[in-house]
Design a protein around this motif. Structure first.
Motif, PDB file in Angstrom:
ATOM      1  N   ILE A 164       0.264   1.310  -2.458  1.00  0.00           N
ATOM      2  CA  ILE A 164      -1.001   0.614  -2.745  1.00  0.00           C
ATOM      3  C   ILE A 164      -1.135   0.446  -4.260  1.00  0.00           C
ATOM      4  CG2 ILE A 164      -3.526   0.714  -2.454  1.00  0.00           C
ATOM      5  CD1 ILE A 164      -2.883   2.936  -0.276  1.00  0.00           C
ATOM      6  N   GLU A 165      -1.381  -0.789  -4.685  1.00  0.00           N
ATOM      7  CA  GLU A 165      -1.506  -1.027  -6.121  1.00  0.00           C
ATOM      8  C   GLU A 165      -2.855  -1.679  -6.410  1.00  0.00           C
ATOM      9  OE1 GLU A 165       1.963  -2.290  -9.209  1.00  0.00           O
ATOM     10  OE2 GLU A 165       1.581  -3.551  -7.478  1.00  0.00           O
ATOM     11  N   LYS A 166      -3.529  -1.190  -7.442  1.00  0.00           N
ATOM     12  CA  LYS A 166      -4.787  -1.832  -7.845  1.00  0.00           C
ATOM     13  C   LYS A 166      -5.084  -1.476  -9.298  1.00  0.00           C
ATOM     14  CE  LYS A 166      -9.492  -2.695  -6.502  1.00  0.00           C
ATOM     15  NZ  LYS A 166     -10.635  -2.353  -5.680  1.00  0.00           N
ATOM     16  N   SER A 220      -1.445   2.901  -9.142  1.00  0.00           N
ATOM     17  CA  SER A 220      -0.823   2.847  -7.817  1.00  0.00           C
ATOM     18  C   SER A 220      -0.873   4.199  -7.122  1.00  0.00           C
ATOM     19  CB  SER A 220       0.637   2.397  -7.941  1.00  0.00           C
ATOM     20  OG  SER A 220       1.395   3.431  -8.500  1.00  0.00           O
ATOM     21  N   SER A 242       0.918   6.091  -3.471  1.00  0.00           N
ATOM     22  CA  SER A 242       1.775   5.924  -2.292  1.00  0.00           C
ATOM     23  C   SER A 242       1.476   7.029  -1.308  1.00  0.00           C
ATOM     24  CB  SER A 242       3.250   6.028  -2.680  1.00  0.00           C
ATOM     25  OG  SER A 242       3.564   5.108  -3.670  1.00  0.00           O
ATOM     26  N   THR A 261      -6.713  -2.060   3.451  1.00  0.00           N
ATOM     27  CA  THR A 261      -6.976  -3.273   2.668  1.00  0.00           C
ATOM     28  C   THR A 261      -8.489  -3.535   2.613  1.00  0.00           C
ATOM     29  OG1 THR A 261      -4.879  -4.119   3.461  1.00  0.00           O
ATOM     30  CG2 THR A 261      -6.349  -5.721   2.436  1.00  0.00           C
ATOM     31  N   GLN A 281      -9.617  -2.843  -1.030  1.00  0.00           N
ATOM     32  CA  GLN A 281      -9.230  -4.143  -1.594  1.00  0.00           C
ATOM     33  C   GLN A 281      -8.192  -4.046  -2.698  1.00  0.00           C
ATOM     34  OE1 GLN A 281     -13.181  -5.557  -2.255  1.00  0.00           O
ATOM     35  NE2 GLN A 281     -13.349  -6.052  -0.114  1.00  0.00           N
ATOM     36  N   ASP A 305      -4.760  -4.802  -5.030  1.00  0.00           N
ATOM     37  CA  ASP A 305      -4.094  -6.024  -5.502  1.00  0.00           C
ATOM     38  C   ASP A 305      -2.855  -6.272  -4.650  1.00  0.00           C
ATOM     39  OD1 ASP A 305      -5.974  -6.035  -7.462  1.00  0.00           O
ATOM     40  OD2 ASP A 305      -4.711  -4.949  -8.913  1.00  0.00           O
ATOM     41  N   HIS A 306      -2.258  -5.143  -4.229  1.00  0.00           N
ATOM     42  CA  HIS A 306      -1.027  -5.282  -3.446  1.00  0.00           C
ATOM     43  C   HIS A 306      -0.901  -4.077  -2.525  1.00  0.00           C
ATOM     44  CE1 HIS A 306       3.109  -6.311  -2.596  1.00  0.00           C
ATOM     45  NE2 HIS A 306       3.466  -5.070  -2.875  1.00  0.00           N
ATOM     46  N   ILE A 307      -0.495  -4.328  -1.301  1.00  0.00           N
ATOM     47  CA  ILE A 307      -0.246  -3.198  -0.383  1.00  0.00           C
ATOM     48  C   ILE A 307       0.981  -3.535   0.447  1.00  0.00           C
ATOM     49  CG2 ILE A 307      -1.934  -4.091   1.331  1.00  0.00           C
ATOM     50  CD1 ILE A 307      -2.454  -1.093   2.060  1.00  0.00           C
ATOM     51  N   GLU A 308       1.825  -2.539   0.651  1.00  0.00           N
ATOM     52  CA  GLU A 308       3.089  -2.808   1.333  1.00  0.00           C
ATOM     53  C   GLU A 308       3.516  -1.579   2.129  1.00  0.00           C
ATOM     54  OE1 GLU A 308       5.851  -4.147  -1.629  1.00  0.00           O
ATOM     55  OE2 GLU A 308       7.446  -4.402  -0.140  1.00  0.00           O
TER      56      GLU A 308
END
Ligand code: ASP
Length: 440
Positions: free
Chosen positions: A302-304, A337, A339, A359, A363, A365-368
């Motif tokens: 998870i990045e924000k 970030s 993890s 998400t 919210q 910026d990026h989640i994978e």
């Protein structure tokens, strides 16, 4: 007089020849007063464990109301054992009672526990020791959780009346009298519980290997044997896949600092591995005690930006996991970030839902979701506060061309966990092993 609790695993109980070895081991030391047994296990690699066959009986009953065909195979095995041992017990009477019980109670725990029950009756006849049914002394509460204090009291009372006893492992009962089992391999826990209650000088856990190896022999050929390790080192290694002993076995013995000695029924001269309390001392002069690992992990990355300033960010992420009943193992984080390293079995079928809800909750910026991870734990009190261990570990992985995807070292500094791609798993274990255990 000092007393020892001895627990024998499934291979030691697998057939009459092994049970005779068990009896000889018990009789060769008059301090071996309390004997805990597993159900008969495999005699050869394609064989079936009695416990697995009993679970099948339960499923048969669920499907068609009876389990005759599978149970007949169980019957045959126990009859064969009793005949060969030439002991005077009416095993058919017990087998009938068990078959009826499996049909009547329709309980997986009841069915699964009967291998230990029958094995216990047999070994008590062989040894001439009294039989204490675990259902009368090992207690679980209504939610199925083990009640350690009540159990301790019950076991103390029961053993007061006998100078020696056989107690079947793996199961107990709840207030209503229903049979409840520990998780698989749980006879190890029963042994530890009995050791605590009788204040044993040692808890001997007899299995089919000489003890713990410094790493998995399926990955590294003939790894060095571990003579001694501490409870905490054992927890780390056992949890991460070194499956000689159930990882929960140390909790009962920890109360009174009782050492656990892993021994080999098929090589009784070998001293095995000693697991000792010495909480944070290095019990040998090596930096590392052992290396263990497990595959089958995924990471939610998870990045924000500025997440470090957002109060409650991690809590919101973790509440999603809690909502879905998913437990995570590691949570390495950076400034922007975070993890979550999660066993695949925990996430199975819930991947999309978990990612979507995180998400919504934070919210990002990026989640994978990345899968195909393995974790490797390098464990040892010897590396606590010792400069350069992590450097050696990382260097060995770099030289083996293994990319470290994650690294985690707790405050105690007694274990370093690295996450690698599963394709690199064996290469990584071999590299760390060679660095710390091979003579240079
Ligand atoms: N028989 C049970 C199992 O196979 C428990 C044990 O052996 O400890 O898991």
């Amino acid at each position: 007089m000092a007393v020892k609790v001895v627990k024998f695993g499934g291979t030691s109980m697998a057939d009459a020849a092994s049970i005779t070895k068990v009896a000889n081991i018990v009789k060769s030391d008059s301090e071996r007063k309390y004997v805990v047994v597993s159900a008969p296990g495999k005699r050869y690699s394609e064989d079936r464990k009695i416990t697995d066959m009993l679970y099948s009986c339960y499923h048969d009953v669920e499907l068609c109301g009876e389990c005759r065909e599978t149970f007949d195979k169980i019957r045959e095995r126990f009859r064969g054992i009793v005949k060969e041992l030439d002991i005077d017990i009416n095993i058919d009477k017990y087998l009938d009672e068990v078959e009826e019980g499996i049909v009547k109670y329709r309980s997986a725990d009841y069915a699964a526990s009967r291998g230990e029950y029958l094995g216990g009756i047999i070994i008590s006849a062989v040894l001439g020791y009294s039989f204490i049914d675990a259902k009368d002394v090992i207690k679980f509460n209504a939610s199925g959780d083990f009640d350690s204090e009540l159990t301790n009291e019950y076991v103390k009372n029961a053993v007061r009346k006998t100078g020696n006893a056989v107690i079947p492992g793996f199961y107990g009962s709840d207030d209503a009298g229903n049979i409840v089992t520990f998780s698989r391999g749980g006879s190890d826990i029963t042994g530890a519980v009995i050791a605590r209650a009788v204040e044993a000088s040692v808890y001997e856990n007899w299995t089919d290997v000489d003890g713990f190896m410094t790493t998995d022999p399926r990955v590294v050929k003939n790894p060095v044997h571990i003579e001694q390790l501490t409870y905490r080192e054992l927890r780390e290694l056992a949890y991460m896949g070194a499956n000689v002993l159930h990882p929960e076995s140390i909790f009962p013995v920890r109360y009174s600092n009782i050492p656990i000695n892993i021994r080999n029924t098929f090589n009784p001269e070998h001293k095995g591995t000693m697991i000792v309390p010495a909480s944070d001392e290095n019990t040998h002069n090596k930096t590392i005690t052992g290396i263990a690992g497990k595959s089958g992990y995924s990471t939610i990355f998870i990045e924000k930006s500025m997440m470090n300033k957002e109060l409650g960010f991690a809590r919101r992420v973790l509440s999603v996991l809690e909502y879905y009943g998913v437990s995570f193992e590691h949570m390495p984080s950076g400034i922007d970030s975070l993890s979550l390293v999660i066993p695949d079995a925990e996430l199975a079928g819930k991947e999309k839902a978990v990612v979507n809800r995180i998400t919504k909750a934070v919210q990002p910026d990026h989640i994978e979701l990345l899968s195909g991870y393995s974790l490797i734990a390098t464990v040892g009190h010897g590396m606590s506060f010792k400069i350069g261990t992590a450097a050696r570990l990382c260097d060995s992985l770099a030289k083996a061309n293994v990319n470290i995807r994650m690294i985690d070292q707790g405050y105690s500094e007694m274990s370093i966990i690295v996450g690698v791609d599963t394709k690199d798993y064996e290469k990584a274990i071999t590299a760390i092993y060679n660095e710390f255990f091979l003579e240079k």
